[in-house]
Motif scaffolding. Structure first.
Motif, short mmCIF file in Angstrom:
data_model
loop_
_atom_site.label_atom_id
_atom_site.label_comp_id
_atom_site.label_asym_id
_atom_site.label_seq_id
_atom_site.Cartn_x
_atom_site.Cartn_y
_atom_site.Cartn_z
N ALA A 1 0.84 -1.21 0.00
CA ALA A 1 0.00 0.00 0.00
C ALA A 1 0.87 1.25 0.00
CB ALA A 1 -0.92 -0.01 1.22
N VAL A 2 1.90 1.23 0.82
CA VAL A 2 2.82 2.38 0.87
C VAL A 2 3.49 2.59 -0.48
CG1 VAL A 2 5.00 3.19 1.85
CG2 VAL A 2 3.23 2.27 3.35
N LYS A 3 3.88 1.49 -1.10
CA LYS A 3 4.52 1.58 -2.42
C LYS A 3 3.56 2.21 -3.44
CE LYS A 3 6.83 -1.99 -3.68
NZ LYS A 3 7.17 -3.35 -4.17
N ARG B 1 2.35 9.84 -5.31
CA ARG B 1 2.88 10.99 -4.57
C ARG B 1 2.02 11.42 -3.39
NH1 ARG B 1 5.16 14.67 -9.65
NH2 ARG B 1 6.21 12.95 -10.71
N VAL B 2 1.28 10.48 -2.85
CA VAL B 2 0.56 10.75 -1.60
C VAL B 2 1.51 10.55 -0.42
CG1 VAL B 2 -1.30 9.95 -0.07
CG2 VAL B 2 -1.70 10.17 -2.53
N LEU B 3 2.38 9.56 -0.55
CA LEU B 3 3.39 9.30 0.47
C LEU B 3 4.78 9.51 -0.11
CD1 LEU B 3 2.00 6.04 2.17
CD2 LEU B 3 1.72 8.42 2.92
N ASP B 4 5.70 9.88 0.76
CA ASP B 4 7.08 10.13 0.36
C ASP B 4 7.97 9.19 1.17
OD1 ASP B 4 9.50 11.14 -0.47
OD2 ASP B 4 9.38 12.96 0.76
N VAL B 5 8.54 8.19 0.50
CA VAL B 5 9.40 7.22 1.17
C VAL B 5 10.85 7.73 1.12
CG1 VAL B 5 10.23 4.84 1.21
CG2 VAL B 5 7.86 5.33 0.53
N ARG B 6 11.41 7.96 2.27
CA ARG B 6 12.78 8.47 2.36
C ARG B 6 13.66 7.38 2.95
NH1 ARG B 6 11.14 14.27 5.23
NH2 ARG B 6 9.48 14.79 3.73
N GLN B 7 14.54 6.86 2.12
CA GLN B 7 15.39 5.76 2.55
C GLN B 7 16.20 6.15 3.78
OE1 GLN B 7 15.33 2.70 1.40
NE2 GLN B 7 13.74 3.27 -0.09
#
Length: 224
Positions: A46-48, A54-60
């Protein structure tokens, strides 16, 4: 409902309800999955999916955050989808959407447009009359519609219309090349729209805008 779809819905509900706000960091994956009654794998999917639009921003190395949720960011994903679907049938559907939204933008603009914005639209009409190529005319056409959308005062509507304009460029150029008097008709309709805007007549502006967009839509439909 698929497990991943359910996970997307759960996260979306947290954002819509205000529990998660723009810029907020999501709880740890394990904690959030347990709280929502989801498997970590379905939450991860879901996060992916939500990061792709561009609703969520995944920051490594830092975590996952709710994006700014600004129209420019979210509509960028729509622009990508539209770029992938450029067939005549898809473009016709885009034109149908524009026929709904463009007249609404024109009607809104007629209520608040400023003299300098009218002058800018008239200048575009004059430039279009002396355009050296169909491609140049289409550039003026895009700028003309962009100016009206901006004058509507609704930034979301303006950005959406700008996104929808991209897939129709090829059709507009082809129509200008192949249809007799298409150039003259375009300029004449632009001037009629400007006159309605200058007179602050929303329904007249809406009507002329409908005629203008519907002309391209009808031409493409006749080719199908």
């Amino acid at each position: 409902m698929a497990v991943t779809d359910d996970a997307i819905l759960r996260v979306k509900e947290m954002i819509v309800s205000g529990e998660l706000k723009p810029g907020d960091r999501l709880p740890r994956e394990a904690d959030l999955a347990e709280r929502l009654g989801l498997s970590r794998n379905s939450l991860r999917e879901a996060v992916k999916a939500l990061s792709l639009v561009r609703v969520l921003d995944v920051r490594q190395g830092d975590g996952t955050y709710v994006s700014s949720l600004r129209a420019d960011d979210l509509l960028g994903a729509l622009s990508f989808v539209l770029e992938l679907h450029r067939g005549d049938e898809s473009v016709l559907e885009v034109l149908q959407v524009r026929r709904i939204l463009e007249p609404a933008a024109a009607a809104m603009a007629a209520q608040r447009i400023q003299p300098e914005e009218i002058d800018a639209l008239l200048a575009l009409c004059q430039s279009a009359e002396s355009a050296g190529s169909v491609e140049e005319l289409v550039e003026h056409d895009l700028e003309f519609h962009r100016g009206i959308a901006h004058a509507s005062g609704n930034s979301y509507l303006a950005r959406l219309l700008d996104t929808l304009a991209g897939p129709t460029v090829r059709v507009r150029i082809w129509r200008g090349i192949t249809q007799a008097s298409a150039v003259e008709r375009t300029v004449a309709e632009h001037r009629a729209i400007v006159s309605a805007l200058a007179a602050h007549q929303p329904e007249l502006a809406r009507s002329w805008s409908t005629v203008h967009v519907a002309g391209v839509e009808q031409w493409l439909s006749d080719l199908a």
